[in-house]
Every structure is written in structure tokens, then in C-alpha cells.
Design a protein around this motif. Structure first.
Motif, PDB file in Angstrom:
ATOM      1  N   ARG A 151       0.825  -1.208   0.000  1.00 14.35           N
ATOM      2  CA  ARG A 151       0.000   0.000   0.000  1.00 14.35           C
ATOM      3  C   ARG A 151       0.860   1.260   0.000  1.00 14.35           C
ATOM      4  NH1 ARG A 151      -3.581  -1.252   5.084  1.00 14.35           N
ATOM      5  NH2 ARG A 151      -4.446   0.827   4.665  1.00 14.35           N
ATOM      6  N   ILE A 152       1.982   1.202   0.694  1.00 10.31           N
ATOM      7  CA  ILE A 152       2.900   2.350   0.692  1.00 10.31           C
ATOM      8  C   ILE A 152       3.458   2.579  -0.718  1.00 10.31           C
ATOM      9  CG2 ILE A 152       5.152   3.159   1.518  1.00 10.31           C
ATOM     10  CD1 ILE A 152       4.454   1.732   4.199  1.00 10.31           C
ATOM     11  N   ASP A 200       0.580   8.393   6.638  1.00  4.56           N
ATOM     12  CA  ASP A 200      -0.269   7.577   7.511  1.00  4.56           C
ATOM     13  C   ASP A 200       0.173   6.118   7.464  1.00  4.56           C
ATOM     14  OD1 ASP A 200      -1.856   9.671   8.333  1.00  4.56           O
ATOM     15  OD2 ASP A 200      -3.435   9.311   6.852  1.00  4.56           O
ATOM     16  N   LEU A 201       0.363   5.613   6.239  1.00  2.00           N
ATOM     17  CA  LEU A 201       0.738   4.208   6.073  1.00  2.00           C
ATOM     18  C   LEU A 201       2.121   3.939   6.650  1.00  2.00           C
ATOM     19  CD1 LEU A 201      -0.587   3.648   2.444  1.00  2.00           C
ATOM     20  CD2 LEU A 201      -1.531   2.666   4.537  1.00  2.00           C
ATOM     21  N   PHE A 202       3.048   4.879   6.440  1.00  2.00           N
ATOM     22  CA  PHE A 202       4.387   4.725   7.008  1.00  2.00           C
ATOM     23  C   PHE A 202       4.302   4.585   8.526  1.00  2.00           C
ATOM     24  CE2 PHE A 202       7.052   5.951   3.329  1.00  2.00           C
ATOM     25  CZ  PHE A 202       8.129   5.127   3.582  1.00  2.00           C
ATOM     26  N   GLY A 223      12.207   5.707  -3.384  1.00  2.00           N
ATOM     27  CA  GLY A 223      11.547   6.992  -3.548  1.00  2.00           C
ATOM     28  C   GLY A 223      10.941   7.548  -2.283  1.00  2.00           C
ATOM     29  N   ALA A 224      11.074   6.806  -1.173  1.00  2.00           N
ATOM     30  CA  ALA A 224      10.446   7.273   0.064  1.00  2.00           C
ATOM     31  C   ALA A 224      11.294   8.312   0.789  1.00  2.00           C
ATOM     32  CB  ALA A 224      10.183   6.092   0.998  1.00  2.00           C
ATOM     33  N   GLN A 225      12.595   8.357   0.480  1.00  2.00           N
ATOM     34  CA  GLN A 225      13.487   9.256   1.210  1.00  2.00           C
ATOM     35  C   GLN A 225      13.027  10.705   1.140  1.00  2.00           C
ATOM     36  OE1 GLN A 225      14.320   6.990  -0.992  1.00  2.00           O
ATOM     37  NE2 GLN A 225      16.199   5.877  -0.482  1.00  2.00           N
ATOM     38  N   SER A 226      12.485  11.099   0.000  1.00  2.00           N
ATOM     39  CA  SER A 226      12.132  12.504  -0.182  1.00  2.00           C
ATOM     40  C   SER A 226      10.671  12.805   0.141  1.00  2.00           C
ATOM     41  CB  SER A 226      12.432  12.925  -1.625  1.00  2.00           C
ATOM     42  OG  SER A 226      11.597  12.225  -2.529  1.00  2.00           O
ATOM     43  N   LEU A 227       9.922  11.806   0.613  1.00  2.00           N
ATOM     44  CA  LEU A 227       8.489  12.021   0.841  1.00  2.00           C
ATOM     45  C   LEU A 227       8.185  13.215   1.748  1.00  2.00           C
ATOM     46  CD1 LEU A 227       6.774   8.529   1.156  1.00  2.00           C
ATOM     47  CD2 LEU A 227       6.280  10.336  -0.486  1.00  2.00           C
ATOM     48  N   PRO A 228       8.824  13.340   2.915  1.00  2.00           N
ATOM     49  CA  PRO A 228       8.467  14.458   3.804  1.00  2.00           C
ATOM     50  C   PRO A 228       8.694  15.822   3.157  1.00  2.00           C
ATOM     51  CG  PRO A 228       9.736  12.808   4.996  1.00  2.00           C
ATOM     52  CD  PRO A 228       9.813  12.440   3.556  1.00  2.00           C
ATOM     53  N   VAL A 229       9.844  15.979   2.474  1.00  2.00           N
ATOM     54  CA  VAL A 229      10.110  17.286   1.865  1.00  2.00           C
ATOM     55  C   VAL A 229       9.213  17.524   0.664  1.00  2.00           C
ATOM     56  CG1 VAL A 229      12.454  17.574   2.719  1.00  2.00           C
ATOM     57  CG2 VAL A 229      12.077  16.280   0.613  1.00  2.00           C
ATOM     58  N   ASP A 230       8.917  16.461  -0.090  1.00  2.00           N
ATOM     59  CA  ASP A 230       8.024  16.623  -1.241  1.00  2.00           C
ATOM     60  C   ASP A 230       6.610  16.955  -0.778  1.00  2.00           C
ATOM     61  OD1 ASP A 230      10.159  16.056  -2.873  1.00  2.00           O
ATOM     62  OD2 ASP A 230       9.613  13.961  -3.189  1.00  2.00           O
ATOM     63  N   ALA A 231       6.193  16.323   0.322  1.00  2.00           N
ATOM     64  CA  ALA A 231       4.864  16.619   0.871  1.00  2.00           C
ATOM     65  C   ALA A 231       4.805  18.067   1.350  1.00  2.00           C
ATOM     66  CB  ALA A 231       4.546  15.662   2.026  1.00  2.00           C
ATOM     67  N   ALA A 232       5.845  18.491   2.053  1.00  2.00           N
ATOM     68  CA  ALA A 232       5.879  19.884   2.533  1.00  2.00           C
ATOM     69  C   ALA A 232       5.906  20.860   1.364  1.00  2.00           C
ATOM     70  CB  ALA A 232       7.092  20.091   3.439  1.00  2.00           C
TER      71      ALA A 232
END
Length: 1047
Positions: A515-516, A543-545, A567-576
Motif C-alpha cells: 500500500r505504501i 499515515d501508512l508509514f 523513492g520514500a526518502q524525499s516524501l516528507p520534503v516533497d509533501a511539505a
């Protein structure tokens, strides 16, 4: 009752001969029985008749009757063992029952009477002359209760119960009996010394050996109870035992299955370890070697490699599969599945490396397997589908149309061979849908994509609402809709694709990892097509993380779970960045904190909230803990091939989920728990800016920005329109090179390259931020404190050292560097700063200071450090005399000694080698005399009274580049464990010149102490002043290496 009642020998002796021994004991020996020489030790004596006391007479009569009936019972039982006449057994049982009636509860001979009766009845059951085994087993339990641990007959009583359970199981197999038998065997074995008769029968074919064989034949049960049984069985099989290899194999298999359900890396590591031992005990030529090789390879490839992505695991698995295949020549019954296993592993390696020979060989192996499953073979459809998957995969690399067309035809044939009610038919349906979708991308024939959509819908229709594989149907449907949108640009298709992204990523019975992956894909596609669901996709990812990572039981396993996704490494900055681009600055702060601080916040959550809840409501804490375990056990059970069983499992899962959510709601209704297990809001996070603004620097491929969180009010956005992520990566690299070159220069040489780069940091990053800080909206005072919270590439850039290095435009003087305008500190996350401030409310009344140094680290930890001891003495001279001061160095500066010193002292100075492990940051370490002091050791070492730490070591504030949380480093670990204020380093420290910074720092730190009290909140200012004061003594790169973290 040795020998179960049969006559083993007869003896005739006259009274005179018997009494001739006097009061001395003597032995009587009998012929050998089953390898044992039975013997009796007797003492004979002449006694007078009873006196005239009626009570004594009655007691004597009863004792005589007990003895007489016991002897008669044994005689009849002996005759039964010889004659096999049921009447003899019945007589024996009747006499033993009379004896038991005369031995009521509390009678000293009751246990013996129960034993005689139970053993006789058990023998009758064994010979099918008696049917009631349950009551007989109860008798043996009563006996055991009368002969507890420590009683001389406890071992024999345990054995009798074991024998009864085994006999009952042999006629009426029940898992509960064999489980109890295994537990009793484990308890009994140490009570039976080698060489004794009891040891012989306990360990024999009808005893423990039977238990082990039956347990090893049980179906694999991966529950906690099932694994416990497997551990017991393995304990019963010490080194050299004939059943040890099979017991290792079964426990390894169970742990691997448990890993598949729970995801604990500890399970799979142990599974592999056991599998290796099983293989080692089966040398070449052993009939089971191929089975054990296959099991070990499966654990390495299907579990650990797919979890961690380590190529060494996959390569070893391939080697093991190769050997197993060699043991399965043409005609071997296991050749076709082993061909498939090796083909699957090579397919995995192709996905990792892209080497064409791997995919070509995988296809060849699948083709051979297909020849071994000719038309009519019950598993031909599976092999057809596997070959199709491999061909479609090769098409993705070579774009050979014939591969894709053949894959489609193989899928079609597999579907034709699969019954409509086959529980796995839907898999081939959605795989064919995927292949048709790929062909549509090339040919743009609308019939392909429309068939792909129909197949996806058909696969959905074949599955109940909570079946885990609905996830795959949703996934391939969104690919089909998205493919059609790319060609026809119909917005309705994009909406349908997004809806299937949403359904797939939120499907409750599919595992979190899949799902992630889908949620990440959703976010990326929403960014590409500028769809309004992008922010929703990012929130879903996070949420899933959270939900995935929190199921892991350890700090290491949580990070491993977080790094398993590309591709998960940049998730927080991409989300912000996405939230900033949508002008939702509050949410940008929340998303950045949530993703970036995941590892620390989860560690904190697992350390404190349930403890806090325990004090608020013990009942709710216990209920939630139990529900967590039951939910974890229930995951995945809805995938049963039995439709009715799958429905029941799905209902149970849904029921547990609802109960868990209801319990969390109850907790949130408690005073002080309204945000329980919820990410912090912007209002919560703003507490970090209590003593000065926090600047979050966001480095995303979509935009680079800064967000200023002020003491009050909304966040302020500082865009960097001309700065890209590529620019930052180059700046990061250039700085690393400049630092390396500077380290080779003499102290007096100009660091021109580094100066130019620090000017670039000022002009392009920090100057726009300073303008906003000093501007009319915020009006932050000069020389006040600010906190920097960098992300991604920003974490490796010395932002605090930004320096224009030029004269003002009007010629009135030099432009001021950042550290002359503000006192700069760093914080790994906003939450970390908040926790440190909150912990300052309870400060120790009598601070203590320890200086820990290791100039001679243990083997493999680094070279000797000549100046460590003099640095410790220097610190000693600078610490106020009223402070309790100790030095820990030399042989005393061990890992355990350092941990104890961290626990017992409030202030710490650490001088030694420091090493950041970028592959596994929790293994980042300080070099000690015996073994390293790791970040994991520090995090698990709770030090709530700690205040300040100076880390005079290398790389103590360099983060982790592989997780969505780039702030896993030694300084942050000390802050997490309880230290509120920490001095760390960004790169290699020259210990020869670092002492100048150390001296200047402590002189400023302890200047003008109020009432002689140490104050860790002065550390940032003291470091700022120290670096300004040693400009002429310390080269630029060695001044800016030191940073302050915390309050």
C-alpha cells in the motif's frame, strides 16, 4: 512399578537366612531386563505383635489389608501381562481400587495406590482391553500433584503422565496432547541422568523420540504458541541428535512464516541462522539436503532480501537454489518446483541489476519447468503464468514485442486451464490486464486497454470485499485508466485512476508495504499531472508509514522498514513542498515534521505513551496492548483459499480493527490524551519557537523553500526561486571537497574555495531568511537565538557558517556573517526541541560532570589519539570547583563504563573517535577501550536527568540519507536519550586544534554563573563566542565544524 507389572524374577529364601543379615541392608539382584539389571536393597528385622491398643490394632489391620490387596493386585496384574486374560486385569484393577479406597486424601500411601491403579488401567488401554484413557490420565495428574518437584518419585510420575498422553495421542491424535508431551519431555529430561533405566525409556522410541517425530510432522503453526512448541522440540534435540536437522528446519520455517506475518527482522535473522545449521548437518549425499537448501534460500530471498534489498542475500539464495537444483536431476520429483524457485530468484536479481543474462536464464528455467508440467498437469497453469511474468518483465527491458505477445498468449492459456472457481484465477486475470495495458502503451489499440479494464473489473468481481488481492486489481485498474488518459486525455480516466490509487492504498487487508508503494506512485503521478489529490496522496503515504513502522518491535527494525521503499526518502520534503505550493503553510510544517521526525517520534511514542496511559487508566492500557497483539496476529488471515474461512477471518479482522479504534477513542477522551497517537498539530509544534524562531529548510525536487515558525502567529514562507535540488546536491559535494582540501593545508593558508562556498550559502539561502527575520513582520532582535531545522541536502551544508566575506556596497564596513547577527542552534525536529524544553522543568539540584576520553581505542576502532588525556585535564581545570567532577579514561572507558557515566551524570564531555555509519546509522559509534558505544546503545540508555554533552569527536551530527528522516546521528541520539543541549560536529575534527575551541567554549560557558549553578541553555552563546575568540588559532573549517543542538 519397574517393568509395568510383569514378573522379572523369583526368589526363595528361608526366614533364618533372611534374618541372618541383622539390621544391615543387603542387595538382591535379578536377571537382566531390557539392558538393565534390576535390584532391591532390603533391611530385615523381627518385630513384636501389636499391643492391646484398639487404635493401633485397627491401623495394623488396615495396613495389612492394604498390603494384602496390593500384593494380590500385583499378582493378578503379572498374570494378565503373561496370560493377556482380561479377567486378570479386571481383578487387578478391583484390588487396586480397594487399596485406593483405604488410602484417602492425606494418606501417606495414596500416591502409590494411585500409581498402581493408573498403571494397570493404562496397560489395559494399551492392549485395547480398556477404553477409558481420560480418567486414567487424570489419575496420573493427581499423582503428580502429590509428588511435586523435588519429590524423589517426581521424575517417574512425570514419565507415567507422559506415557499416558503419548498412548492417548497414538490412538486419538490431538495436538493438545502432543504439545503437553513436548513440555513434559523438556521438564523430565534433566531429571533423568545418563545411563539410568528411566533415561532409556524416556528418550526411547515410545517416549520422547515419538514426541519429536510427531511434533515435526505437525503442520507449520507460526503463532507464538506454535513457535514456542518448535523451540521446545529443538531443545529436546541436542547436538548429535538424529532429529536435530529436521527440528531446526521446522523452527526455521515457522519463524520465516512468522516474519511474513509480522515483519520482525529478528525472526528472519534467526530463521536463516537455524536454516544454515540444518544445512550444515546434512552433508552432501544426505537425502534431505535439497529440502533444507531450498528452505534456507527461500528465507534469504523471499523474506530478508525482499524486506531489506541486500544483494548478498539474493546472491546466496541463488547459489543455494542452484545446488538444490543440482540435487534434483531430470526425473526427480522436486525438479519442476526447484526450477521455478531458481527462476524467481533470477527474476528478482534482474529487477535489481538489470542484467539480461539473469532474465534470459529465468525464462529458460520456466520453459523447462513447463515441459515437466505437460498438458493435463494440475500445476501447468501456475507455470504458464510464471513464464508469462518473466517474459513481460524482459519486455520491459528489451521492448521486444514477441515477448509481450507471448506473455499475453501464455496468460490466456493459463486462464483457459484455470477453473472459474479456482481461488487464484484472479491473479492471472490482473496480470493479463497489466500485459495488455503495456501493449496498449506501444500500439495504442483501444481494444487492448478496454480488455485490460474489463479483466481488472472481472478480477475484482471474483473477490470478496476484504480479500487482500483486491489491492492488485485496483493497482492494475489504475494503470489501465492512466494509460488510456495519457492517450485520450479524458479527465474522467484520470479521476478513475486516482480513485483506484485511493482504493488500493487504503485497502485494509493488504500489507502496508504494498500500500505504501502504491501511495508513493499516486503522489508522483498526481505531481506529474498536477492533480488536486497530490496532498491527499502524501498524507496517505505518511499515515501508512506510521502504521507500518510502529508495528516493528525495535528501533533497528523500524528503520529497516522505513528504508525498504524506493523513492520514500524525499516524501516528507516533497509533501511539505506540495503544501507550500498549495499555500497551506501550517500543513507544510506538520507534514515535514511528521515525516522527518518519524523515527524519533515513534521511538518516543513507544517509550512513553503507554506508560503514561498505564498511570491514567490501567484497564485501557492493558486492553490496547492486547488488541495490538491480536490485530497483528490476524493480519493476512483473510487470504485463505476457503471462501467461508476467508470471510470469517475478514469479519474478525474488521471487528478487531473497530474495537481498536473504539479503544483509542476512549483513550482520547481521557484528560490529557486528546492527541493520543495523533501527529502533532501546528499549534503543538509552535512551542518549539518559544525562545526564538525555528527555520525549516525544505529541499525537494519540486521546490526549495524555507518556512519560519515564529513564536506566535502563522508560518512565514521564504522561497528560493533560483535554487534547485540539483544545485544543493552540487553545493553539498563542493563543500565536502573544500573541507577535504582545507584539511591538507597549513593553518595559515587561505581557505579560498571554502570562503567562496560560504558566501554562496549566504547569498542564496541565508540572506533571504535573515531579511524576513529582521523585517517589519517578525522584527527578530539581533544577537537573539534562532534554530535551524535543515532537511535532505541542507543537512550536509554548514548553514550556520554562512558568510558574505565582502565589504558593504556603500563601503561603510564589512558585511556581517550569520553568526554575528544571530546565535544559531540546530534541532533535528521541532518535537525534539519541545521535549528538551519540557524536560528542563525538572532539573537536578546537584549537577555532576564526567569527562570521558579514549586515547587507545580497541581493535579496529581507530588510531591512537595523542591529545585526549590532556584535553580531559584541560576540561577539569575549567569546570567550577563546586561541581562534582570525574574522569573516565584508559581501561575504564569501556562501552559499559561510558553508558553508566552517561546515566549517572548530568554534564558530559566526550573526547574520542566518532564514526557515522551511513548504511546503518544506529551503528554510528564512539570508540571505547573494549567495543564501540553505538547510537543504539545511547538511545536505549534513558537519561532523564542529563543536561549537556560536548562531543569532541568526528561526524557526530551527520545524518542518515536513506530514510525519510535524515537526522539519525549521534548528537540527536544523545538529545533523544535525555540530554537537552549538545555540541556536535559535522565532519572530521583535528584534535590538535580542537582543544582551543574546547578551552574557549568552557571559559565562556562558566563565566558569570548565577549562584554558581551550571546552565546548559548558555551553550549556544558560549560556542558562538568561542568560535569568534579563536579565529587566529583555529583554521576556518575547524571552527565551523562545531554546532549546537537543543535548548
Amino acid at each position: 512399578m519397574l517393568g509395568n507389572g510383569e514378573v522379572i524374577g523369583k526368589l526363595k529364601m528361608s526366614w533364618d537366612e533372611l534374618l541372618r543379615h541383622g539390621n544391615e541392608p543387603f542387595d538382591l539382584s535379578f536377571p537382566r531386563v531390557r539392558g538393565v539389571h534390576p535390584s532391591l536393597t532390603l533391611t530385615a528385622a523381627s518385630v513384636n505383635g501389636c499391643g492391646n491398643n484398639d487404635g493401633e490394632l485397627l491401623s495394623s489391620i488396615v495396613d495389612c489389608e492394604i498390603a494384602r490387596d496390593t500384593d494380590t493386585g500385583h499378582t493378578r496384574f503379572g498374570e494378565y501381562m503373561t496370560s493377556k486374560m482380561v479377567s486378570d486385569l479386571n481383578d487387578a484393577v478391583a484390588h487396586f481400587e480397594l487399596v485406593l479406597e483405604r488410602c484417602p486424601v492425606g494418606h501417606p500411601d495414596r500416591a502409590a495406590a494411585l500409581t498402581n491403579l493408573a498403571c494397570a488401567r493404562l496397560q489395559g488401554y494399551i492392549r485395547n482391553d480398556l477404553q477409558d484413557i481420560d480418567s486414567t490420565t487424570c489419575l496420573f495428574r493427581d499423582i503428580l500433584a502429590l509428588r511435586p518437584q523435588g519429590h524423589p518419585d517426581h521424575p517417574s510420575s512425570l514419565y507415567h503422565l507422559l506415557k499416558a498422553l503419548i498412548r492417548r495421542h497414538s490412538k486419538e491424535p490431538a495436538a493438545v496432547d502432543i504439545r503437553e508431551s513436548a513440555q513434559i519431555s523438556l521438564e523430565l529430561l534433566p531429571l533423568c541422568p545418563e545411563g539410568t533405566y528411566l533415561r532409556t525409556v524416556v528418550a526411547g522410541a515410545s517416549g520422547m523420540d515419538y514426541v519429536i517425530r510427531i511434533c515435526n510432522d505437525l503442520p507449520i503453526d507460526a503463532s507464538d504458541e506454535g513457535i514456542r512448541l518448535r523451540r521446545i522440540v529443538l531443545e529436546l534435540c541436542p547436538q548429535g541428535h538424529q532429529h536435530r536437522p529436521s527440528s531446526l528446519y521446522k523452527l526455521s520455517w515457522a519463524l520465516g512464516t512468522h516474519f511474513g506475518q509480522r515483519g520482525s527482522i529478528v525472526d528472519i535473522d534467526e530463521s536463516i541462522q537455524l536454516g544454515r545449521e540444518a544445512v550444515s548437518l546434512c552433508p552432501e549425499g544426505h537425502p534431505d539436503r535439497g529440502v533444507y537448501l531450498n528452505n534456507l534460500a527461500f528465507s534469504l530471498r523471499s523474506y530478508r532480501f525482499r524486506h531489506q534489498g541486500k544483494s548478498d542475500d539474493l546472491n546466496e539464495a541463488i547459489s543455494l537454489y542452484e545446488e538444490a537444483l543440482c540435487l534434483s536431476p531430470v526425473g526427480h520429483k522436486s525438479r519442476d518446483p526447484r526450477l521455478g524457485n531458481l527462476g524467481g530468484a533470477l527474476l528478482d536479481r534482474f529487477h535489481q541489476r538489470g542484467e539480461v543474462e539473469d532474465i534470459n536464464r529465468a525464462i529458460s528455467l520456466y520453459r523447462e519447468a513447463l515441459t515437466l508440467r505437460p498438458p493435463g498437469h494440475h500445476k501447468r497453469d501456475t507455470t504458464l503464468s510464471n513464464l508469462a511474468v518473466a517474459l513481460k518483465t524482459r519486455h520491459g527491458k528489451s521492448h521486444a514485442n514477441e515477448d509481450l505477445n507471448e506473455a499475453i498468449e501464455l496468460y490466456r492459456e493459463s486462464i483457459r486451464l484455470t477453473r472459474h472457481d479456482h481461488p487464484e484465477r484472479h491473479i492471472t486475470l490482473y496480470n493479463l490486464s497489466s500485459a495488455l495495458c503495456s501493449r496498449f502503451t506501444r500500439t495504442q489499440k483501444i481494444e487492448d486497454v478496454e480488455e485490460a479494464i474489463r479483466l481488472g473489473q472481472e478480477s475484482l468481481a471474483a473477490l470478496p470485499p476484504l480479500h487482500p488481492d483486491r489491492y492488485h486489481s485496483y493497482m492494475w485498474l489504475q494503470e489501465a485508466y492512466l494509460s488510456r488518459y495519457r492517450v485520450q486525455c479524458n479527465v474522467a480516466d484520470l479521476s478513475l485512476a486516482v480513485e483506484n490509487f485511493r482504493l488500493a492504498s487504503r485497502h485494509p487487508t493488504q500489507g502496508f508495504p504494498e500500500r505504501i508503494e502504491e501511495a508513493i506512485h499516486w503522489a508522483r503521478q498526481a505531481e506529474i499531472y498536477q492533480h488536486g489529490s497530490a496532498l491527499e496522496a502524501y498524507r496517505t503515504c505518511l499515515d501508512l508509514f506510521d502504521n507500518h513502522v510502529i508495528t516493528r518491535s525495535s528501533i533497528i527494525s523500524r528503520r529497516n522498514a522505513a528504508t525498504a521503499f524506493r523513492g520514500a526518502q524525499s516524501l516528507p520534503v516533497d509533501a511539505a513542498s506540495c503544501a507550500v505550493r498549495q499555500n497551506d503553510l501550517r500543513q507544510a510544517v506538520e507534514l515535514e515534521e511528521r515525516g522527518r521526525g518519524q523515527q524519533w517520534s515513534l521511538a518516543s511514542r513507544l517509550r512513553t505513551p503507554l506508560d503514561d496511559l498505564q498511570s491514567a487508566s490501567q484497564a485501557l492500557a492493558h486492553k490496547l496492548s492486547e488488541l495490538n497483539k491480536r490485530l497483528s496476529d490476524a493480519q493476512g488471515s483473510a487470504s485463505s483459499a476457503d471462501r467461508a474461512a476467508a470471510d470469517r477471518a475478514a469479519i474478525e479482522y474488521r471487528k478487531l480493527s473497530m474495537e481498536w479504534e473504539a479503544t483509542v477513542t476512549e483513550v482520547r477522551n481521557l484528560h490529557g490524551f486528546s492527541r493520543f497517537l495523533l501527529p502533532p498539530s501546528y499549534e503543538d509544534l509552535q512551542a518549539a519557537a518559544h525562545d526564538g524562531p525555528v527555520i525549516i529548510l525544505i529541499a525537494s525536487k519540486y521546490s526549495c523553500n524555507a518556512l519560519i515558525v515564529p513564536t506566535s502567529g502563522v508560518p512565514h514562507h521564504v522561497p528560493f526561486p533560483s535554487l534547485t535540488l540539483t544545485d544543493l546536491e552540487k553545493l553539498k559535494y563542493d563543500i565536502a571537497m573544500a573541507i577535504r582540501h582545507a584539511s591538507l593545508m597549513s593553518p595559515r593558508e587561505s581557505r579560498t574555495d571554502l570562503i567562496v562556498l560560504l558566501r554562496k550559502i549566504w547569498d542564496e539561502i541565508m540572506l533571504p531568511i535573515v531579511d524576513v527575520l529582521l523585517g517589519r513582520d517578525l522584527k527578530v532582535k539581533r544577537r537573539s537565538r534562532i534554530w535551524l531545522c535543515p532537511t535532505a541536502a541542507f543537512t550536509s551544508i554548514p548553514l550556520h557558517a554562512a558568510h558574505p566575506s565582502r565589504t558593504k556596497a556603500d563601503g561603510s564596513g564589512r558585511e556581517l556573517p550569520l553568526e554575528d547577527i544571530f546565535i544559531c542552534s540546530y534541532t533535528p525536529t521541532l518535537s525534539a526541541l519541545i521535549r528538551s524544553r519540557q524536560a528542563m522543568r525538572t532539573r537536578p539540584t546537584s549537577p555532576s560532570f564526567v569527562a570521558i576520553g579514549q586515547s587507545q581505542p580497541g581493535a579496529g576502532q581507530g588510531t591512537a589519539l595523542a591529545t585526549v588525556d590532556s584535553e580531559l585535564e584541560l576540561v577539569h581545570t575549567l569546570v567550577p570547583p563546586n561541581v562534582n567532577f570525574t574522569i573516565l579514561s584508559g581501561d575504564e572507558a569501556t562501552q559499559a563504563g561510558a553508558l553508566d557515566a552517561l546515566r549517572c551524570n548530568t554534564w558530559v564531555h566526550l573526547a574520542c573517535h566518532g564514526k557515522q555509519d551511513r548504511k546503518q546509522p544506529y551503528n554510528s559509534r564512539f570508540a571505547m577501550r573494549d567495543k564501540p558505544l553505538t547510537l543504539l546503545d545511547i538511545m536505549e540508555n534513558d537519561t532523564p536527568q542529563a543536561e549537556f554533552a560536548f562531543l569532541s569527536a568526528c561526524h557526530t551530527a551527520v545524518g542518515d540519507e536513506e530514510t525519510p528522516d535524515e537526522v539519525i546521528h549521534l548528537a540527536a541520539g544523545l538529545q533523544f536519550s535525555g540530554f537537552k543541549s549538545v555540541i556536535g560536529t559535522l565532519w572530521v575534527v583535528d584534535d590538535e586544534v580542537a582543544k582551543h575551541v574546547v578551552e574557549a567554549f568552557y571559559e565562556n560557558m562558566f563565566k558569570d554563573l548565577k549562584d554558581g549553578v551550571l546552565d546548559c541553555t548558555k551553550a549556544a552563546k558560549a560556542l558562538n563566542y568561542a568560535k569568534r575568540g579563536v579565529k587566529k588559532l583555529v583554521p576556518l573549517e575547524q571552527r565551523i565544524v562545531f554546532i549546537h543542538i537543543g535548548v
